[in-house]
Design a protein around this motif. Structure first.
Motif, short mmCIF file in Angstrom:
data_model
loop_
_atom_site.label_atom_id
_atom_site.label_comp_id
_atom_site.label_asym_id
_atom_site.label_seq_id
_atom_site.Cartn_x
_atom_site.Cartn_y
_atom_site.Cartn_z
N ASN A 182 0.82 -1.22 0.00
CA ASN A 182 0.00 0.00 0.00
C ASN A 182 0.85 1.27 0.00
OD1 ASN A 182 -2.61 -1.27 0.05
ND2 ASN A 182 -2.25 -1.77 2.21
N THR A 183 1.94 1.22 -0.74
CA THR A 183 2.84 2.36 -0.84
C THR A 183 2.24 3.42 -1.76
OG1 THR A 183 4.72 0.88 -0.51
CG2 THR A 183 5.19 3.06 -1.42
N THR A 184 2.41 4.67 -1.40
CA THR A 184 1.89 5.78 -2.20
C THR A 184 2.73 5.97 -3.46
OG1 THR A 184 1.06 6.88 -0.22
CG2 THR A 184 1.32 8.23 -2.20
N ALA A 185 2.08 6.03 -4.60
CA ALA A 185 2.76 6.25 -5.88
C ALA A 185 3.17 7.72 -5.99
CB ALA A 185 1.85 5.85 -7.03
N PRO A 186 4.25 8.00 -6.77
CA PRO A 186 5.05 7.05 -7.53
C PRO A 186 6.17 6.44 -6.67
CG PRO A 186 5.83 9.26 -7.99
CD PRO A 186 4.65 9.41 -7.05
N PHE A 187 6.52 5.19 -6.98
CA PHE A 187 7.65 4.55 -6.30
C PHE A 187 8.18 3.43 -7.18
CE2 PHE A 187 3.97 2.08 -5.00
CZ PHE A 187 4.42 0.77 -4.94
N PHE A 188 9.35 2.94 -6.82
CA PHE A 188 9.98 1.84 -7.52
C PHE A 188 9.64 0.54 -6.79
CE2 PHE A 188 12.98 5.49 -7.84
CZ PHE A 188 12.81 5.78 -9.19
N GLN A 189 9.09 -0.41 -7.51
CA GLN A 189 8.72 -1.71 -6.93
C GLN A 189 9.74 -2.75 -7.43
OE1 GLN A 189 4.93 -3.72 -8.08
NE2 GLN A 189 4.27 -3.20 -6.01
N ILE A 190 10.54 -3.27 -6.52
CA ILE A 190 11.65 -4.17 -6.87
C ILE A 190 11.27 -5.61 -6.59
CG2 ILE A 190 14.07 -4.72 -6.45
CD1 ILE A 190 14.41 -1.84 -5.38
N PHE A 191 11.40 -6.48 -7.59
CA PHE A 191 11.18 -7.92 -7.41
C PHE A 191 12.46 -8.72 -7.52
CE2 PHE A 191 7.12 -6.41 -9.36
CZ PHE A 191 6.32 -6.60 -8.25
N ASP A 192 13.48 -8.15 -8.13
CA ASP A 192 14.74 -8.85 -8.36
C ASP A 192 15.88 -7.86 -8.11
OD1 ASP A 192 15.93 -11.43 -10.05
OD2 ASP A 192 17.11 -9.60 -10.35
N PRO A 193 16.98 -8.30 -7.47
CA PRO A 193 18.08 -7.37 -7.17
C PRO A 193 18.62 -6.63 -8.39
CG PRO A 193 18.38 -9.42 -5.99
CD PRO A 193 17.21 -9.65 -6.90
N SER A 194 18.53 -7.24 -9.57
CA SER A 194 19.07 -6.59 -10.77
C SER A 194 18.34 -5.30 -11.09
CB SER A 194 19.01 -7.54 -11.97
OG SER A 194 17.67 -7.89 -12.28
N PHE A 195 17.08 -5.18 -10.68
CA PHE A 195 16.35 -3.92 -10.92
C PHE A 195 16.99 -2.78 -10.14
CE2 PHE A 195 12.56 -1.08 -10.37
CZ PHE A 195 12.39 -0.78 -11.72
N ALA A 196 17.46 -3.10 -8.94
CA ALA A 196 18.13 -2.09 -8.13
C ALA A 196 19.53 -1.79 -8.65
CB ALA A 196 18.20 -2.54 -6.67
N THR A 197 20.28 -2.84 -9.01
CA THR A 197 21.69 -2.65 -9.36
C THR A 197 21.91 -2.22 -10.80
OG1 THR A 197 21.90 -5.02 -9.87
CG2 THR A 197 22.43 -4.32 -7.61
N GLU A 198 21.07 -2.71 -11.73
CA GLU A 198 21.28 -2.44 -13.15
C GLU A 198 20.40 -1.32 -13.70
OE1 GLU A 198 20.73 -6.01 -15.34
OE2 GLU A 198 22.39 -7.09 -14.38
N VAL A 199 19.19 -1.20 -13.15
CA VAL A 199 18.24 -0.22 -13.69
C VAL A 199 18.22 1.05 -12.85
CG1 VAL A 199 15.82 0.22 -14.24
CG2 VAL A 199 16.82 -2.02 -14.75
N LEU A 200 17.97 0.93 -11.55
CA LEU A 200 17.80 2.12 -10.72
C LEU A 200 19.12 2.77 -10.34
CD1 LEU A 200 14.97 0.94 -8.29
CD2 LEU A 200 14.77 2.13 -10.49
N GLY A 201 20.10 1.98 -9.93
CA GLY A 201 21.34 2.55 -9.41
C GLY A 201 21.16 2.97 -7.97
N PRO A 202 22.19 3.57 -7.36
CA PRO A 202 22.16 3.83 -5.92
C PRO A 202 21.30 5.01 -5.49
CG PRO A 202 24.22 4.61 -6.87
CD PRO A 202 23.50 3.86 -7.97
N ASN A 203 21.02 5.96 -6.40
CA ASN A 203 20.33 7.18 -5.97
C ASN A 203 19.30 7.64 -6.99
OD1 ASN A 203 19.84 9.27 -4.11
ND2 ASN A 203 21.18 10.66 -5.27
N PRO A 204 18.28 6.81 -7.28
CA PRO A 204 17.27 7.21 -8.26
C PRO A 204 16.29 8.20 -7.66
CG PRO A 204 16.65 5.12 -7.29
CD PRO A 204 17.99 5.49 -6.69
N SER A 205 15.52 8.83 -8.52
CA SER A 205 14.42 9.69 -8.07
C SER A 205 13.26 9.56 -9.05
CB SER A 205 14.87 11.15 -7.96
OG SER A 205 15.26 11.66 -9.23
N PHE A 206 12.07 9.92 -8.59
CA PHE A 206 10.85 9.67 -9.36
C PHE A 206 9.87 10.79 -9.03
CE2 PHE A 206 7.89 5.79 -10.42
CZ PHE A 206 7.54 6.39 -11.60
N GLN A 207 9.50 11.60 -10.03
CA GLN A 207 8.62 12.73 -9.75
C GLN A 207 7.81 13.13 -10.97
OE1 GLN A 207 12.59 14.94 -9.47
NE2 GLN A 207 11.08 16.57 -9.33
#
Length: 419
Positions: free
Chosen positions: A73-98
């Motif tokens: 029940n997280t308020t959008a927008p946010f990043f929903q991670i199912f696999d570690p590669s989404f964090a390491t390969e796609v998002l990186g250490p300091n993403p933002s979403f607005q």
């Protein structure tokens, strides 16, 4: 034998660590999945074991169109991670979403995004035939643009934090030959390359548009040996060959701004060197998005048959991305196989990053699958997005009908410009 699940989650210092304990009879099995980096900002990490079993008394989702998967029940927008590669390969250490632009009364940001690096602008089209599009049999949709330099300046003025800004968009006065634009790519010889669905008896077409005033257009193709297409939808250039590939579903008819279809829903190839056009794939309910992997040896085509316009929604029909090998001689799409099935809405437009991850607009925002077809994460908006585009290094611009969003991430898009 009855199966009872006991789920426990912990977050270790500096690491996202999720533990699932499964009690099966007298046996206890521990499953551990660890993020190799700190949990990125604006992110939620969901261990697949944590929702693998709901239980017989649980409330299940009964609609892919009206119910979304947001167990935290997280308020959008946010990043929903199912696999570690989404964090390491796609998002990186300091993403933002607005959010960077919005107009709650007008679906101004629907499809056909094109990033034009020369002016640092993103071009896009309004909704054609859908809610809040204000168009149809008698009225055309519009193509607009947003200046990404202005976006960056507004974000900087707000302190750089992920807060909403609302940048003024500019609508282009396009010529009459551009009717119900729905797909776009480029730059193509310095122009915008658009596919248009057509309107009423005005034909669907493939068009080059000058990105500068007076925004003049050149029609490249508007028929198949004298027969009108149904309602062209999406387009990509195969850069190695220079040929143009586009999809032709029946959404113009299903959204009541085109006559009944007279040809199957198919994917076509247009050879701009010879003028020849040919079918390269068929067998779809409604072919929609099209894209190529970074090596241009695999094609992806989405089938959005679930979405039936005035015929309604049928969840037993495809909401599927298919993968194909591209025949090196004929460029026919061969060896069709299921690549991914969207759990919410339909997979609409498709883009890829430089690592071969596949992005598609779905019912919840943007879903991302790795090259093997495993869902690794989502750009969760809690609303339907049809398309997105990489707009310079690490900038993913997402079209969300009445809003536009910017996700600053590590992933890089592939080069869509030709030549």
């Amino acid at each position: 034998m009855a199966v009872k699940m006991k789920l426990a989650s912990t977050v270790a210092a500096g690491l996202g660590v999720l533990v699932a304990l499964a009690n099966v009879g007298s046996a206890t099995v521990e499953k551990r999945w660890t993020l190799p980096v700190p949990l990125p900002p604006q992110s939620v990490y969901l261990d697949p074991f944590s929702f693998a079993v709901f239980g017989e008394n649980a409330t299940f989702r009964n609609s892919s169109v009206t119910s979304y998967f947001n167990p935290t029940n997280t308020t959008a927008p946010f990043f929903q991670i199912f696999d570690p590669s989404f964090a390491t390969e796609v998002l990186g250490p300091n993403p933002s979403f607005q959010r960077i632009a919005y107009n709650p009364g007008f679906s101004f940001a629907h499809e056909a995004p094109i990033y034009f690096a020369e002016t640092n602008e993103v071009f896009f089209s309004s909704n054609d035939g859908g809610p809040l599009g204000y168009n149809g049999w008698y009225n055309n949709s519009v193509v607009s643009k947003i200046n990404m330099t202005e976006v960056e300046e507004a974000i900087s003025a707000a302190g750089g934090s992920p807060v909403d800004v609302n940048i003024q968009i500019t609508t282009l006065p396009l010529p009459y030959s551009v009717q119900m634009n729905n797909g776009g790519t480029g730059p193509y010889y310095g122009n915008l390359l658009l596919v248009n669905s057509g309107r009423a008896t005005l034909p669907p077409n493939l068009v080059m548009v000058n990105p500068y005033p007076p925004y003049n257009a050149t029609v490249l193709l508007d028929n198949y040996f004298g027969r009108q297409f149904n309602s062209l939808n999406d387009v990509k250039v195969h850069r190695a060959s220079g040929n143009i590939f586009f999809t032709d579903p029946t959404y113009g008819y299903l959204n009541s701004f085109r006559p009944a279809p007279e040809m199957p829903t198919q994917v076509y190839r247009y050879n701009p060197a010879t003028g020849a056009v040919k079918v390269v794939a068929d067998g779809f309910r409604e072919c929609n998005g099209v894209a190529f992997n970074p090596s241009e040896t695999v094609a992806y085509v989405s089938d959005t048959g679930v979405s039936g316009g005035f015929e309604g929604t049928d969840q037993t029909l495809p909401a599927t991305i298919y993968a194909y090998d591209i025949d090196p001689l004929t460029q026919a799409f061969t060896n069709r196989r299921v690549f991914a099935y969207a759990d919410a809405g339909v997979p609409d437009g498709i883009q890829l990053d430089s690592l071969g991850n596949v992005y598609s607009g779905t019912g919840e925002g943007i879903s991302v699958w790795n090259p093997e077809g495993t869902l690794i994460g989502k750009f969760f908006l809690n609303s339907t997005s049809a398309e997105m585009i990489f707009a310079g290094p690490g900038n993913l611009v997402i079209l969300d009908e009445t809003s536009m969003y910017l996700a600053k991430i590590q992933a890089q898009g592939i080069n869509l410009a030709y030549p």
